[in-house]
Design a protein around this motif. Structure first.
Motif, PDB file in Angstrom:
ATOM      1  N   ASP A 151     -13.241  44.324   1.101  1.00 40.05           N
ATOM      2  CA  ASP A 151     -13.459  45.593   0.401  1.00 40.05           C
ATOM      3  C   ASP A 151     -12.175  46.399   0.317  1.00 40.05           C
ATOM      4  O   ASP A 151     -12.000  47.210  -0.582  1.00 40.05           O
ATOM      5  N   ARG A 152     -11.309  46.200   1.302  1.00 38.73           N
ATOM      6  CA  ARG A 152     -10.008  46.860   1.311  1.00 38.73           C
ATOM      7  C   ARG A 152      -8.921  45.812   1.119  1.00 38.73           C
ATOM      8  O   ARG A 152      -9.038  44.692   1.593  1.00 38.73           O
ATOM      9  N   GLU A 153      -7.839  46.213   0.454  1.00 34.93           N
ATOM     10  CA  GLU A 153      -6.770  45.255   0.179  1.00 34.93           C
ATOM     11  C   GLU A 153      -6.035  44.823   1.439  1.00 34.93           C
ATOM     12  O   GLU A 153      -5.284  43.851   1.412  1.00 34.93           O
ATOM     13  N   ALA A 154      -6.254  45.535   2.535  1.00 36.90           N
ATOM     14  CA  ALA A 154      -5.611  45.160   3.796  1.00 36.90           C
ATOM     15  C   ALA A 154      -6.284  43.967   4.445  1.00 36.90           C
ATOM     16  O   ALA A 154      -5.804  43.471   5.470  1.00 36.90           O
ATOM     17  N   VAL A 155      -7.398  43.507   3.903  1.00 36.36           N
ATOM     18  CA  VAL A 155      -8.125  42.358   4.450  1.00 36.36           C
ATOM     19  C   VAL A 155      -8.084  41.219   3.449  1.00 36.36           C
ATOM     20  O   VAL A 155      -8.418  41.394   2.274  1.00 36.36           O
ATOM     21  N   ALA A 156      -7.650  40.046   3.898  1.00 37.56           N
ATOM     22  CA  ALA A 156      -7.590  38.875   3.019  1.00 37.56           C
ATOM     23  C   ALA A 156      -7.939  37.627   3.810  1.00 37.56           C
ATOM     24  O   ALA A 156      -7.607  37.516   4.995  1.00 37.56           O
ATOM     25  N   VAL A 157      -8.623  36.691   3.160  1.00 36.50           N
ATOM     26  CA  VAL A 157      -8.881  35.378   3.754  1.00 36.50           C
ATOM     27  C   VAL A 157      -8.486  34.318   2.748  1.00 36.50           C
ATOM     28  O   VAL A 157      -8.635  34.501   1.541  1.00 36.50           O
ATOM     29  N   LEU A 158      -7.933  33.210   3.251  1.00 37.32           N
ATOM     30  CA  LEU A 158      -7.608  32.085   2.378  1.00 37.32           C
ATOM     31  C   LEU A 158      -7.713  30.784   3.160  1.00 37.32           C
ATOM     32  O   LEU A 158      -7.475  30.759   4.374  1.00 37.32           O
ATOM     33  N   MET A 159      -8.087  29.738   2.465  1.00 37.53           N
ATOM     34  CA  MET A 159      -8.265  28.454   3.112  1.00 37.53           C
ATOM     35  C   MET A 159      -6.944  27.720   3.347  1.00 37.53           C
ATOM     36  O   MET A 159      -6.752  27.131   4.410  1.00 37.53           O
ATOM     37  N   PRO A 160      -5.984  27.725   2.422  1.00 40.04           N
ATOM     38  CA  PRO A 160      -4.693  27.072   2.694  1.00 40.04           C
ATOM     39  C   PRO A 160      -3.916  27.775   3.814  1.00 40.04           C
ATOM     40  O   PRO A 160      -4.215  28.917   4.176  1.00 40.04           O
ATOM     41  N   HIS A 161      -2.897  27.098   4.321  1.00 40.15           N
ATOM     42  CA  HIS A 161      -2.146  27.550   5.499  1.00 40.15           C
ATOM     43  C   HIS A 161      -0.761  28.082   5.131  1.00 40.15           C
ATOM     44  O   HIS A 161       0.210  27.320   5.080  1.00 40.15           O
ATOM     45  N   PRO A 162      -0.593  29.382   4.926  1.00 45.52           N
ATOM     46  CA  PRO A 162       0.746  29.904   4.629  1.00 45.52           C
ATOM     47  C   PRO A 162       1.707  29.774   5.798  1.00 45.52           C
ATOM     48  O   PRO A 162       2.919  29.639   5.605  1.00 45.52           O
ATOM     49  N   PRO A 181      -4.152  45.724   8.775  1.00 47.60           N
ATOM     50  CA  PRO A 181      -4.214  44.481   7.996  1.00 47.60           C
ATOM     51  C   PRO A 181      -4.810  43.326   8.798  1.00 47.60           C
ATOM     52  O   PRO A 181      -4.461  43.132   9.967  1.00 47.60           O
ATOM     53  N   VAL A 182      -5.691  42.577   8.169  1.00 46.69           N
ATOM     54  CA  VAL A 182      -6.341  41.428   8.788  1.00 46.69           C
ATOM     55  C   VAL A 182      -6.197  40.239   7.849  1.00 46.69           C
ATOM     56  O   VAL A 182      -6.561  40.318   6.671  1.00 46.69           O
ATOM     57  N   LEU A 183      -5.675  39.130   8.375  1.00 46.04           N
ATOM     58  CA  LEU A 183      -5.510  37.902   7.597  1.00 46.04           C
ATOM     59  C   LEU A 183      -6.258  36.768   8.281  1.00 46.04           C
ATOM     60  O   LEU A 183      -5.990  36.445   9.436  1.00 46.04           O
ATOM     61  N   GLY A 184      -7.211  36.161   7.581  1.00 47.41           N
ATOM     62  CA  GLY A 184      -7.932  35.003   8.089  1.00 47.41           C
ATOM     63  C   GLY A 184      -7.479  33.756   7.364  1.00 47.41           C
ATOM     64  O   GLY A 184      -7.481  33.723   6.126  1.00 47.41           O
ATOM     65  N   VAL A 185      -7.080  32.738   8.110  1.00 49.88           N
ATOM     66  CA  VAL A 185      -6.551  31.504   7.529  1.00 49.88           C
ATOM     67  C   VAL A 185      -7.404  30.320   7.974  1.00 49.88           C
ATOM     68  O   VAL A 185      -7.612  30.124   9.176  1.00 49.88           O
ATOM     69  N   CYS A 186      -7.905  29.542   7.023  1.00 51.57           N
ATOM     70  CA  CYS A 186      -8.675  28.325   7.298  1.00 51.57           C
ATOM     71  C   CYS A 186      -9.890  28.663   8.167  1.00 51.57           C
ATOM     72  O   CYS A 186     -10.801  29.325   7.703  1.00 51.57           O
ATOM     73  N   ASN A 187      -9.923  28.239   9.418  1.00 46.96           N
ATOM     74  CA  ASN A 187     -11.048  28.615  10.272  1.00 46.96           C
ATOM     75  C   ASN A 187     -11.154  30.131  10.388  1.00 46.96           C
ATOM     76  O   ASN A 187     -12.251  30.689  10.483  1.00 46.96           O
ATOM     77  N   GLY A 188     -10.015  30.812  10.335  1.00 47.73           N
ATOM     78  CA  GLY A 188     -10.030  32.270  10.345  1.00 47.73           C
ATOM     79  C   GLY A 188     -10.665  32.849   9.098  1.00 47.73           C
ATOM     80  O   GLY A 188     -11.278  33.919   9.139  1.00 47.73           O
ATOM     81  N   ALA A 189     -10.519  32.151   7.974  1.00 48.05           N
ATOM     82  CA  ALA A 189     -11.190  32.576   6.744  1.00 48.05           C
ATOM     83  C   ALA A 189     -12.700  32.400   6.888  1.00 48.05           C
ATOM     84  O   ALA A 189     -13.487  33.238   6.440  1.00 48.05           O
ATOM     85  N   GLN A 190     -13.099  31.296   7.506  1.00 48.47           N
ATOM     86  CA  GLN A 190     -14.520  31.075   7.751  1.00 48.47           C
ATOM     87  C   GLN A 190     -15.085  32.163   8.664  1.00 48.47           C
ATOM     88  O   GLN A 190     -16.173  32.693   8.425  1.00 48.47           O
ATOM     89  N   GLY A 193     -13.841  35.155   8.994  1.00 46.12           N
ATOM     90  CA  GLY A 193     -13.835  36.390   8.230  1.00 46.12           C
ATOM     91  C   GLY A 193     -15.070  36.533   7.362  1.00 46.12           C
ATOM     92  O   GLY A 193     -15.685  37.604   7.301  1.00 46.12           O
ATOM     93  N   CYS A 194     -15.456  35.463   6.684  1.00 43.33           N
ATOM     94  CA  CYS A 194     -16.667  35.510   5.860  1.00 43.33           C
ATOM     95  C   CYS A 194     -17.910  35.660   6.718  1.00 43.33           C
ATOM     96  O   CYS A 194     -18.801  36.467   6.413  1.00 43.33           O
ATOM     97  N   GLU A 195     -17.993  34.888   7.796  1.00 45.72           N
ATOM     98  CA  GLU A 195     -19.175  34.931   8.665  1.00 45.72           C
ATOM     99  C   GLU A 195     -19.360  36.307   9.312  1.00 45.72           C
ATOM    100  O   GLU A 195     -20.477  36.713   9.604  1.00 45.72           O
ATOM    101  N   SER A 196     -18.268  37.031   9.522  1.00 40.18           N
ATOM    102  CA  SER A 196     -18.349  38.334  10.179  1.00 40.18           C
ATOM    103  C   SER A 196     -18.473  39.484   9.193  1.00 40.18           C
ATOM    104  O   SER A 196     -18.529  40.649   9.601  1.00 40.18           O
ATOM    105  N   GLY A 197     -18.509  39.176   7.899  1.00 46.02           N
ATOM    106  CA  GLY A 197     -18.705  40.208   6.894  1.00 46.02           C
ATOM    107  C   GLY A 197     -17.444  40.911   6.439  1.00 46.02           C
ATOM    108  O   GLY A 197     -17.520  41.909   5.706  1.00 46.02           O
ATOM    109  N   LEU A 198     -16.277  40.395   6.827  1.00 43.39           N
ATOM    110  CA  LEU A 198     -15.032  41.012   6.368  1.00 43.39           C
ATOM    111  C   LEU A 198     -14.808  40.779   4.874  1.00 43.39           C
ATOM    112  O   LEU A 198     -14.170  41.594   4.203  1.00 43.39           O
ATOM    113  N   THR A 199     -15.311  39.659   4.384  1.00 50.00           N
ATOM    114  CA  THR A 199     -15.182  39.330   2.963  1.00 50.00           C
ATOM    115  C   THR A 199     -16.485  38.709   2.477  1.00 50.00           C
ATOM    116  O   THR A 199     -17.331  38.298   3.269  1.00 50.00           O
TER     117      THR A 199
END
Length: 227
Positions: free
Chosen positions: A192-203, A80-89, A91-97
């Motif tokens: 592509d897999r449900e184990a990978v998610a990115v979101l801008m808000p901070h859980p 599982p990989v979770l990208g949050v805020c800058n991590g979401a950015q 994640g997108c830049e690296s092709g995860l999402t």
């Protein structure tokens, strides 16, 4: 089980993530990106911050760190990989999402609490909620506007890969409750897999009961449920 929270130069939410995970009883450690992923990694967090000063584009330089190839390989293996805020950015830049996060419509840094509508409740990241449930989570970003071309957005929506949308307290979406101008009010998506998610808000900033709402706990628990 150990969740690796990857620290890049400029990360500043890594300690927040570590403390939130430990509060939930999830073992976590901060890993300097140059050291690579520990062998016992069972989950990965790409935390918020301003990696490399957001030079070039937010997340673009961190996405090219050698550790991100390890992250992509781990994701392919189901970690599982979770990208949050800058991590979401990142994640997108690296092709995860799919898609990208760019400058807010207001052209200003925004730090406030927002409401999110849970679009799917059958993923490990959202099974703590009900579909259509509204949760309260903070944002803190200057480049949080989600953008993707119309065809890819249609594919994301057809494949049910949109996790959260910005909304009002009643779950209604629209431009008036879209804090940054994100396309279709999208706040978080799956890879592509449900184990990978990115979101801008901070859980992770909505997890500790002594500092505010705890609606973000369910997202972080996905790091354990995915493993």
């Amino acid at each position: 089980m150990t969740v690796s929270i990857i620290r890049f130069g400029g990360s500043n939410c890594d300690r927040d993530a570590e403390r939130a995970l430990e509060h939930l009883g999830i073992d976590a450690e901060i890993v300097w990106h140059e050291d690579g992923l520990p062998a016992d990694t069972t989950g990965i967090v790409l935390p918020g911050g301003f990696s490399y000063g957001d030079y070039l584009r937010a997340g673009a330089m961190a996405a090219r760190s050698p550790i991100m190839e390890e992250v992509r390989e781990a994701a392919r293996e189901g970690v599982p990989v979770l990208g949050v805020c800058n991590g979401a950015q990142i994640g997108c830049e690296s092709g995860l999402t799919e898609g990208a996060f760019t400058t807010n419509e207001s052209a200003r840094f925004q730090c406030e609490h927002v409401y999110l509508r849970v679009e799917r409740a059958d993923t490990p990241w959202t099974e703590a909620y009900e579909e259509g449930e509204v949760i309260e989570v903070p944002i803190a970003h200057g480049e949080g506007r989600y953008e993707v071309d119309d065809d890819r957005l249609a594919e994301l929506e057809d494949d049910d890969r949109v996790l959260f949308r910005y909304c009002d307290e009643n779950g209604e979406t629209g431009p008036d409750v879209n804090p940054n101008g994100s396309k279709h009010n999208v706040a978080g998506v799956l890879g592509d897999r449900e184990a990978v998610a990115v979101l801008m808000p901070h859980p992770e900033r909505a997890t500790l009961p002594d500092v505010g709402p705890t609606d973000g706990q369910g997202v972080l628990e996905g790091l354990e449920k995915n493993a």
